[in-house]
Design a protein around this motif. Sequence first.
Motif, PDB file in Angstrom:
ATOM      1  N   ARG A 135       8.983  -1.316 -27.304  1.00 11.75           N
ATOM      2  CA  ARG A 135       8.867  -2.564 -26.550  1.00 11.75           C
ATOM      3  C   ARG A 135      10.233  -3.190 -26.350  1.00 11.75           C
ATOM      4  O   ARG A 135      10.580  -3.622 -25.242  1.00 11.75           O
ATOM      5  CB  ARG A 135       7.944  -3.538 -27.294  1.00 11.75           C
ATOM      6  N   GLU A 136      11.053  -3.254 -27.390  1.00 11.98           N
ATOM      7  CA  GLU A 136      12.396  -3.808 -27.259  1.00 11.98           C
ATOM      8  C   GLU A 136      13.252  -2.958 -26.317  1.00 11.98           C
ATOM      9  O   GLU A 136      14.056  -3.480 -25.557  1.00 11.98           O
ATOM     10  CB  GLU A 136      13.067  -3.896 -28.628  1.00 11.98           C
ATOM     11  N   ARG A 178      12.134  -1.213 -23.759  1.00 15.13           N
ATOM     12  CA  ARG A 178      11.725  -1.490 -22.376  1.00 15.13           C
ATOM     13  C   ARG A 178      12.391  -2.770 -21.858  1.00 15.13           C
ATOM     14  O   ARG A 178      12.851  -2.822 -20.710  1.00 15.13           O
ATOM     15  CB  ARG A 178      10.202  -1.626 -22.306  1.00 15.13           C
ATOM     16  N   THR A 179      12.430  -3.784 -22.704  1.00 16.53           N
ATOM     17  CA  THR A 179      13.070  -5.039 -22.290  1.00 16.53           C
ATOM     18  C   THR A 179      14.550  -4.820 -22.005  1.00 16.53           C
ATOM     19  O   THR A 179      15.085  -5.303 -21.001  1.00 16.53           O
ATOM     20  CB  THR A 179      12.900  -6.103 -23.390  1.00 16.53           C
ATOM     21  N   ARG A 190      15.081  -2.814 -18.681  1.00 16.52           N
ATOM     22  CA  ARG A 190      14.918  -3.631 -17.476  1.00 16.52           C
ATOM     23  C   ARG A 190      16.071  -4.619 -17.308  1.00 16.52           C
ATOM     24  O   ARG A 190      16.582  -4.820 -16.199  1.00 16.52           O
ATOM     25  CB  ARG A 190      13.581  -4.381 -17.520  1.00 16.52           C
ATOM     26  N   ALA A 191      16.482  -5.233 -18.403  1.00 17.86           N
ATOM     27  CA  ALA A 191      17.535  -6.252 -18.326  1.00 17.86           C
ATOM     28  C   ALA A 191      18.866  -5.667 -17.896  1.00 17.86           C
ATOM     29  O   ALA A 191      19.631  -6.302 -17.162  1.00 17.86           O
ATOM     30  CB  ALA A 191      17.680  -6.958 -19.677  1.00 17.86           C
TER      31      ALA A 191
END
Length: 861
Positions: A621-622, A624-625, A628-629
């Motif tokens: 999850r981290e 993926r963030t 994207r960022a």
Amino acid sequence: MRTTRSVPARPALIAVLALATAGSLLLAPGAAGADPLPVTREGSAVDDRAARAPVSAARRALAADSSASSSSAATTRGYPRRQTLSPDARNPGDKSLKLGLTPYHAIAPKLNALQRLGDRVSVEVTGRSAGGHRLYLVTVTAPESTRQARAQERMRDLIENAPAAAATSREIEREYKTPVFVNSNIHGNEWEGTDASLKVIERLATAKDIKTRDLLAHSRLYFNITANPDGRIAGTRANANGFDLNRDFVTASQPETRAMRQIEIGKQPAVLLDLHGYVNGTLIEPTTPPHGENYEYDLFLKNSYANALGMESAVNALGYTPAKDGVEAAQIPFRDQEEGWDDWPPIFTPQYAAFHGTVAAHTVEIPLAVNNEEYDELPVPELRRRSAVNTAVAGAAIRATLDHVREHRGTLITDQIEVFRRGATGAAQVPVSPRTVPGVPGIGPEDVYTTTFPRAYVIPPAGARTQRSGPAASRLVDHLLANGVRVTRATRPFRLGGRTHPGGSYVVDMHQPKRGMANVLLADGRDISGKVSVMYDISGWSLGSLWGATVERVPSGSLRGAPLRPVGEAAPVAHVPAHGNLRLRLTDPREIAALNSLLRQGVPVRRAADGSVIVPASARREARTAARAHDVPFTATRQTGTAPLGRLRVAAAVTPGELFALREMGFEVTPVSTAVLNAGFDWRTSGANVLFVSAGLDRAALTAPARRALDAFLDGHGLVGRGAAGAALNAAAGRLPVKPVEGNADANGVVRVRNSGAVTRDAPDRGFVYAPLWFTDPGPGVRVEQSYATGNPLVSGHWRPLGDGTGGPAAASGQASVVSGDRTVLFGTEPLFRDHPKGEFPQVARALFTVAHSASVKESG
């Protein structure tokens, strides 16, 4: 060959300048010292002060583009476009006040008042500076309805995008308003262009004479009131991030630069003035050789020289004299100097503007110095006298330019159309000569600079014939688009230049209006060491070589029938696999930033043997963030990694560009310097894990307690050093046993390198140098991470030996440019120079992690 006035070699010129400047403080108030030396650069060769820009300024600069307010909807409204600006709080510390000039906090009320004078003045906010101050663009023109404004935009677009049709358009000939751009105060402590512009605007707002009415009926005049409000307030050349904005146009790292770029693209000025100081007498471009080889110099010289003559006449007509006022006669470098003030690199406002169709562009250096030591040492009445003279000179230059535009608008627009026509059709450049540029005296072979444009550039997708990462290609494509370059993408494989290129490749067709812009950014450039003895600033640059993407030059071929579609932005490359542990390569600054974001969150990241890092599946999850960022791809892996990586805080005595680049990569940075350490800096509570030094830290100048504290930190944590300052600290602290050899301090450019170590793994085979350094006589434990290529390592730029034959590229050939060992890494190159060579950034990141990791391993052991 011009022989009217020549520029001596730089050492002699510096000596003369020192005497002239010192003497000016002892003369009567009417005298003023000349400052004919236009050399200011960032880096240890000249400026050894450590940067201390606030984190907030970097965050603002790294945020969204400041030109967002210049939307297409906004540009289709008619004129005037009035708005009431909220006032800024009064700032008694504004450095303009001492000079009797307009402080920044008085600009908004002044612009409100100017808008109320009639229907000719409009104001818009184009963004905010790195320090958070509003950037104001004033437009002065005769009123336009929305329909008329849309017609102007349509004609402007026709000029760029259909120049053949524009060349025969009677509508453009009769009705198009010539765009003029006056840029002021890009160097914050060169103030008076702002005040001159405000005075000119006030007169234009109310003048009833027929010449003014004719000018405004057939022109749009754009005034960037202060390009650098941070520097204007603080009395500094640079903005709040420490950047010289007049060196930033290739990279556009700063919001002020991006705002100016958007004005030049959106308004498409035919004429530009960039108002500076201080050179006595007033210096008015065009410049000395070498001339930029990528723009249509025959058209540029023709129009710039003609306008320069008018400005020279207007400035001299003010009646200032050396005896009475300390003001020398104006000078035009093309006519009056041999070399030393060139227009070779596209980093300056006028030279950058040429690629957007500006055919008359000028730096104007007003005469009387009021900054730096003069600001501190001269009496206030003398400072204000000088500022009044400078304001009058700048005003005369603006008014003369407006007269030139009114009288020659047809020629200016015709030649702007021709710039774009040549690009769109792939026409050959026209070399300057007395025949091709009649009316300009002294043109010789030394003025002829042309290039051969390729048919196209191809930027293949990640994994195609290259192991370089997707983020580099994505960033490069977006940057090209932001600079007005057209980019297409292949929907399937295609053939060009005798080879097959993969689907997904980006293609820059060089038959386009802004081919010069594309080539100046992507080409390797040229070694001009043999052309001139001295250069004004950098002589080599290349996004194609230095930004980390693979860029293939295709000399010839046909794109007819190629499966290419125009793109408005690069395709995102962010990706996180659904299963397994995650591998993140560290070959791009965006990947370093993604890694640092994960470390700040406490994600357990481990090193891999190939230099990448492994993120556990539990942190998907981290990841993926972060993907994207930062628009980075992760790949699936079964590896679990080796040694863990920890969150880093870097203590840094570095240049402004390096400090900014470290923050761009997501490092937490504590700026330090000799003064900071002597003031009692506490290394134990600072949280620093590693020290990076390139400027502003001299061990010999430290107090005994500060020296002991520094040595203790280095023993426990290690050093990354760059350039002469880093090498000096390494020697003084007795760390890595190598001999640093300094090359010619004036040398700079793109160089060939050979990477051979973990720190430089997967790095480009090109580097950047400014005041190059290399290392010899390595002792035990020293590893060579990178070397200069054998033969002549210089690809493009200017690098000559010193007078005694040392310090040249032959001496650097094959020598170590990056070395490591015992928790120390030393760079002889400039991998973070002015935030520009993006592909080299990861070398510094790897060095920081390597040193900090080695120290932590030793401590834990």
